[in-house]
Enzyme design. Structure first.
Site, PDB file in Angstrom:
ATOM      1  N   LYS A 199      80.049   4.158 -58.296  1.00 14.39           N
ATOM      2  CA  LYS A 199      81.022   3.561 -59.036  1.00 14.39           C
ATOM      3  C   LYS A 199      81.604   4.520 -60.040  1.00 14.39           C
ATOM      4  CE  LYS A 199      81.032  -0.629 -62.100  1.00 14.39           C
ATOM      5  NZ  LYS A 199      80.097  -1.641 -62.606  1.00 14.39           N
ATOM      6  N   SER A 250      81.468  -6.197 -61.636  1.00 13.49           N
ATOM      7  CA  SER A 250      82.460  -5.346 -61.774  1.00 13.49           C
ATOM      8  C   SER A 250      82.335  -4.300 -60.743  1.00 13.49           C
ATOM      9  CB  SER A 250      82.589  -4.673 -63.229  1.00 13.49           C
ATOM     10  OG  SER A 250      81.544  -4.101 -63.472  1.00 13.49           O
ATOM     11  N   SER A 271      77.066  -7.272 -62.820  1.00 13.86           N
ATOM     12  CA  SER A 271      78.040  -6.518 -62.037  1.00 13.86           C
ATOM     13  C   SER A 271      77.518  -5.756 -60.939  1.00 13.86           C
ATOM     14  CB  SER A 271      78.635  -5.359 -63.092  1.00 13.86           C
ATOM     15  OG  SER A 271      79.665  -5.972 -63.736  1.00 13.86           O
TER      16      SER A 271
HETATM   17  N1  GLN Z   1      80.890 -10.078 -65.817  1.00 14.03           N
HETATM   18  C1  GLN Z   1      80.164  -9.517 -66.964  1.00 14.03           C
HETATM   19  C2  GLN Z   1      81.371  -9.219 -68.064  1.00 14.03           C
HETATM   20  O1  GLN Z   1      82.430  -9.170 -67.805  1.00 14.03           O
HETATM   21  C3  GLN Z   1      79.245  -8.475 -66.576  1.00 14.03           C
HETATM   22  C4  GLN Z   1      80.026  -7.106 -66.245  1.00 14.03           C
HETATM   23  C5  GLN Z   1      79.053  -5.995 -65.969  1.00 14.03           C
HETATM   24  O2  GLN Z   1      77.930  -6.280 -65.661  1.00 14.03           O
HETATM   25  N2  GLN Z   1      79.548  -5.028 -66.136  1.00 14.03           N
HETATM   26  O3  GLN Z   1      80.877  -8.594 -68.805  1.00 14.03           O
END
Ligand code: GLN
Length: 492
Positions: free
Chosen positions: A81, A156, A180
Site C-alpha cells: 500500500k 482504504s 481498511s
Molecule cells: N474508513 C475508516 C476511516 O475512514 C477507516 C480507514 C482506515 O482503516 N484507514 O477512517
C-alpha cells in the site's frame, strides 16, 4: 485471471521456486501480464516496478539454482500500500501533497518482506492518507472492484485488495485504522487480517491515527495470511508501540494452522448485526452454521457500547490525524506552493492546494475536537467510550474464544453512491472500528456472495495477541468451504 500460475498460493509458489520447478521470472512475468491486461480497468496501482521486479526475480532464480536459501517468500510477487515508505519509487499516500515524495528509508514491514525474498511489483492505491472506505478519496486515481466494474473495491486499502483479487500480485500489505484491511478484503473476496495493535511494526507507515493504525496482510488464502504474518510480525526497536516478544511471543502462525480447535466457543451479538443487509446476515448465519457443524458452540454475548464505536472513532481518529498531518507544511515534506506572498501562505496555500476535501474535513473536525473548551466534551469523552468498548470485549472473551459478525453491512456499493455523504460513508465502518479502538485482531474471510454475485466477508475477532488461534479458526472454515476459490471474471 487466466494463467494457472497466478492461481498458486504464495506457499506453493515459493516452494516451487526454491525447488527450481517454477522460475520467479516466469511467475513475475505472469503478474505483469495480468497488470497489462487489467490495470487500465481496475486502477489498483499508483506505481509499478516491472524492470526492477524482473531483475530481482532473476536474482532469486539464480539463488535457487545454486541451492541457496531464497527466503520464506522467495521470488513471490507482492504489492505494498502506498502509505508505507519505500526507498524505491515515490511514497504518495495517494495525496497531491506527497505526489513526488521519496522516502530515504523502507518501512520495517517492507524491509522484512524484502529480507524474506519477496519481489515487490508495485505500490497500491488508497483513500488519501487512508481516510475513507471506498478508495474514492484517492487524490491520484480511481480503483474499481474486479467483481463488478461499477462498484468500489472498499477502502482504504482498495488497491491492495483489488490487486490480490485480480491476480495482479500474489499477496499485499495494507493498513487498518478502522477497517481498511478487512473491509476491502470483504468487498473484493480475499482474506485480510488486522493484527493486534503492536504486533507489527508501524515504523515507516505514514501515520493517520497513531493509536489505531496497524499494518497487515491481504491474501487469497488463510495459509498465505499466516505466512505473511510469520514474516512481518515482531518487535521493532524503531517503533516504541511494537510489543516486546517476551511479553507476547510471536508464533509460527503456519505450524498448527491445519489443526482444528476442539470445543470452540463462538460469540455472537444478534442485535448489533440486525442492521446489516439481508444477504449479508444470511451469509454470516450460514457461516456460523458451518462452525456449529464443526463442533462449535454458539453463545450470545452482550456488548452494550458497540453502538457508540463510530462516534468515538471519528473523534479519536480525526484528532490524531489533525496532529499527525500538521507536518505537511510546505517546508519539511512534499508540495510547496509557488510564489507565496508571505511565510503564512507557504503553510496555508501549500496545504490548501495539496490536501483533498476529505482530509481537510478531518483535520478541521479533529482540530475542533481537540481545541480548548471542546477537548473534555469530545476527545476525552471519546477516550472514555473507547475504554468501555474495550471492557465489552474483555467481558465477552471470558465467555467465548472469538466473536463473529459481518465485516461490512453491505456488499460493494456503487461508485459515487456514498462519496458525497460522509456520514453515510462513516456508518459503513460500523463492524470494523471496535477492533481498532480495542487493539484486538480481526480477520475477514470470504463466506458467500449476494444476489449480484458480489463477495461477502465473515469477520472473526479474538483477544489481543491470539492471531495464531484466530488464523486456525479462519482456516477451519476455509478448509470446509469453497468461497475463497472463486475468482472474479474481469470484464476489460
Ligand atoms: N474508513 C475508516 C476511516 O475512514 C477507516 C480507514 C482506515 O482503516 N484507514 O477512517
Amino acid at each position: 485471471m487466466s494463467s494457472e500460475l497466478l492461481d498458486r498460493s504464495c506457499r506453493d509458489l515459493r516452494d516451487q521456486i526454491a525447488g527450481g520447478e517454477v522460475s520467479s521470472v516466469e511467475a513475475t512475468k505472469a503478474v505483469f501480464e495480468a497488470i497489462g491486461k487489467y490495470e487500465e480497468t481496475i486502477g489498483a496501482y499508483i506505481s509499478t516496478f516491472e524492470k526492477e521486479a524482473l531483475e530481482r526475480a532473476g536474482e532469486i532464480d539464480k539463488k535457487a539454482a545454486a541451492g541457496e536459501e531464497v527466503g520464506a517468500l522467495g521470488g513471490v510477487a507482492v504489492a505494498v500500500k502506498d502509505n508505507m515508505c519505500t526507498t524505491f519509487g515515490a511514497t504518495t499516500c495517494a495525496s497531491k501533497i506527497l505526489e513526488s515524495f521519496r522516502s530515504p528509508y523502507n518501512a520495517t514491514a517492507v524491509e522484512k518482506l524484502l529480507n524474506a525474498g519477496a519481489v515487490i511489483v508495485g505500490k497500491t492505491n488508497l483513500d488519501e492518507f487512508a481516510m475513507g472506505s471506498s478508495t474514492e478519496n484517492s487524490g491520484l486515481r480511481q480503483t474499481i472492484n474486479p467483481w463488478d466494474t461499477s462498484c468500489v473495491p472498499g477502502g482504504s486499502s482498495g488497491g491492495s485488495a483489488a490487486a490480490v483479487a485480480a491476480g495482479m500480485c500474489f499477496a499485499a500489505l495494507g493498513s487498518d485504522t478502522g477497517g481498511s484491511i478487512r473491509q476491502p478484503a470483504s468487498l473484493c473476496g480475499v482474506v485480510g487480517l488486522k493484527p493486534t495493535y503492536g504486533r507489527v511494526s508501524r515504523y515507516g507507515l505514514v501515520a493517520y491515527g497513531s493509536s489505531l493504525d496497524q499494518i497487515g496482510p491481504l491474501t487469497r488464502t488463510v495459509g498465505d495470511c499466516a505466512l505473511m504474518m510469520n514474516i512481518i510480525a515482531g518487535h521493532d526497536a524503531a517503533d516504541s508501540t511494537s510489543v516486546d516478544e517476551e511479553r507476547a511471543p510471536v508464533c509460527d502462525y503456519l505450524a498448527k494452522l491445519d489443526e482444528a480447535i476442539g470445543g470452540l466457543k463462538v460469540g455472537v451479538v444478534p442485535e448489533f448485526v440486525a442492521g446489516a443487509d439481508e444477504d449479508v446476515r444470511r451469509a454470516i448465519a450460514d457461516a456460523i452454521e458451518v462452525y456449529k457443524g464443526l463442533g462449535a458452540e454458539v453463545i450470545e454475548v452482550e456488548m452494550p457500547h458497540l453502538d457508540y464505536a463510530i462516534a468515538a472513532y471519528y473523534v479519536i481518529a480525526t484528532a490524531e490525524a489533525s496532529s499527525n498531518l500538521a507536518r505537511y507544511d510546505g517546508v519539511h515534506y512534499g508540495h510547496r506552493t509557488e510564489e507565496p506572498s508571505d511565510y503564512i501562505e507557504v503553510y496555508s496555500k501549500s496545504r490548501e492546494e495539496g490536501f483533498g476535501k476529505e482530509v481537510k474535513r478531518r483535520i478541521m473536525l479533529g482540530t475542533y475536537a481537540l481545541s480548548s473548551g471542546y477537548y473534555d466534551a469530545y476527545y476525552l469523552k471519546a477516550l472514555k467510550v473507547r475504554n468501555l468498548i474495550r471492557g465489552d470485549f474483555t467481558n465477552a472473551f471470558e465467555k467465548c474464544d472469538c466473536i463473529m459478525m459481518p465485516v461490512s453491512p453491505t456488499t460493494a456499493f456503487k461508485i459515487g453512491e456514498k462519496v458525497d455523504d460522509p456520514l453515510k460513508m462513516y456508518l459503513s465502518d460500523i463492524y470494523t472500528i471496535a477492533a481498532n479502538l480495542s487493539g484486538i485482531p480481526g480477520i475477514s474471510i470470504p463466506c458467500g456472495f449476494d444476489g449480484s454475485n458480489l463477495p461477502i466477508g465473515l469477520q472473526i475477532l479474538s483477544p489481543a495477541f491470539s492471531e495464531d488461534r484466530l488464523l486456525r479458526i479462519a482456516r477451519m472454515f476455509e478448509s470446509t468451504t469453497d468461497y475463497h476459490k472463486k475468482r472474479p471474471v474481469i470484464v476489460d
